[in-house]
Design an enzyme around this catalytic site. Structure first.
Site, PDB file in Angstrom:
ATOM      1  N   HIS A 144      34.390 -16.010  23.526  1.00  0.00           N
ATOM      2  CA  HIS A 144      34.108 -14.966  22.536  1.00  0.00           C
ATOM      3  C   HIS A 144      34.540 -15.371  21.136  1.00  0.00           C
ATOM      4  O   HIS A 144      35.444 -16.191  20.952  1.00  0.00           O
ATOM      5  CB  HIS A 144      34.820 -13.661  22.912  1.00  0.00           C
ATOM      6  CG  HIS A 144      34.194 -12.953  24.065  1.00  0.00           C
ATOM      7  ND1 HIS A 144      32.960 -12.339  23.989  1.00  0.00           N
ATOM      8  CD2 HIS A 144      34.625 -12.766  25.337  1.00  0.00           C
ATOM      9  CE1 HIS A 144      32.664 -11.810  25.160  1.00  0.00           C
ATOM     10  NE2 HIS A 144      33.650 -12.060  25.994  1.00  0.00           N
ATOM     11  N   HIS A 199      35.514  -8.006  28.789  1.00  0.00           N
ATOM     12  CA  HIS A 199      36.908  -8.115  29.220  1.00  0.00           C
ATOM     13  C   HIS A 199      37.823  -7.322  28.282  1.00  0.00           C
ATOM     14  O   HIS A 199      38.729  -6.612  28.728  1.00  0.00           O
ATOM     15  CB  HIS A 199      37.351  -9.582  29.242  1.00  0.00           C
ATOM     16  CG  HIS A 199      36.796 -10.374  30.385  1.00  0.00           C
ATOM     17  ND1 HIS A 199      35.454 -10.625  30.528  1.00  0.00           N
ATOM     18  CD2 HIS A 199      37.414 -10.978  31.444  1.00  0.00           C
ATOM     19  CE1 HIS A 199      35.258 -11.344  31.625  1.00  0.00           C
ATOM     20  NE2 HIS A 199      36.426 -11.576  32.200  1.00  0.00           N
TER      21      HIS A 199
END
Length: 245
Positions: A207, A163
């Protein structure tokens, strides 16, 4: 090339601020039942998931070439190059993930709760990780069902952040192509979007901060590659134009 480095260095530093602050603060992700924030950041992160990412790439490609007022051949070539860079970033991300196999923060959190050895994740395939995550989540009652489904769907490995690669690459592309032409609001908006997406990845437990840092640096390398390709392609376009006349 010098202009690209000059424009992007400051941009990369700005993009790195968020993950670096998180890293140096030693912030660690833990699940917090805050319905509004979870939904908000989920909405932000969904802007980069398929099919939204495809739609955004199309819209940004069209917008950029319109701003640059290019002829059809140059516009078509630029769109191909830009999206090739985006795809290259995602393919690179996929390859690295399969080599490093770093578990996501929410996986580590679940492992602690269920007394599961987190080191095992490094030796598992994607489908095996998905099965383990599904089993652990099935025993949990505090996590919303929709978030469980999202975590199961996104049970791939963590490093690096795809992303972040997507949003920072588009942000840096806008910087080198639109900032010199004074499309400042567009560039600022894309940077805010990039920061929001990176923040959402951290907040949702998807993340670690270093995943984002590497993603930003990888995007920078892709932009340098883009500039080299653009210079070469421009040379051949000019050469062909001269031959036509």
């Amino acid at each position: 090339m010098y202009k690209t480095v000059r424009y992007t260095v400051s941009s990369v530093i700005l993009l790195l601020l968020l993950p670096l602050i998180v890293w140096f603060s030693q912030w660690k992700w833990e699940f917090k039942d805050s319905a509004f924030l979870i939904r908000f950041f989920y909405f932000i992160t969904e802007t980069v998931n398929t099919p939204c990412s495809i739609l955004i790439s199309i819209l940004l490609s069209i917008y950029i070439v319109r701003c640059l007022q290019l002829c059809f051949k140059s516009a078509f070539l630029l769109i191909i190059i830009m999206n090739s860079i985006i795809i290259t970033g995602q393919l690179t991300k996929h390859f690295i993930k399969e080599q490093i196999k770093e578990p996501r923060p929410y996986m580590i959190w679940l492992s602690k709760i269920h007394n599961f050895d987190k080191r095992i994740f490094h030796h598992l395939r994607r489908d095996e990780v998905t099965n383990i995550v599904s089993i652990m989540l099935s025993q949990d009652t505090q996590i919303p069902r929709w978030l469980k489904n999202y975590w199961i769907q996104e049970s791939s490995f963590s490093f690096p952040s795809g992303h972040s690669i997507f949003v920072t690459t588009w942000s840096l592309l806008a910087t080198i192509l639109l900032w010199p032409r004074r499309y400042i609001k567009t560039v600022v908006f894309l940077f805010l979007w990039a920061d929001a997406v990176m923040a959402s990845r951290l907040f949702l437990g998807m993340h670690w901060s270093w995943d984002l840092i590497f993603a930003i640096l990888l995007s920078w390398l892709l932009i340098i590659a883009f500039t080299c390709i653009k210079i070469v392609s421009s040379f051949f376009l000019i050469k062909n134009y001269e031959q036509d006349f």
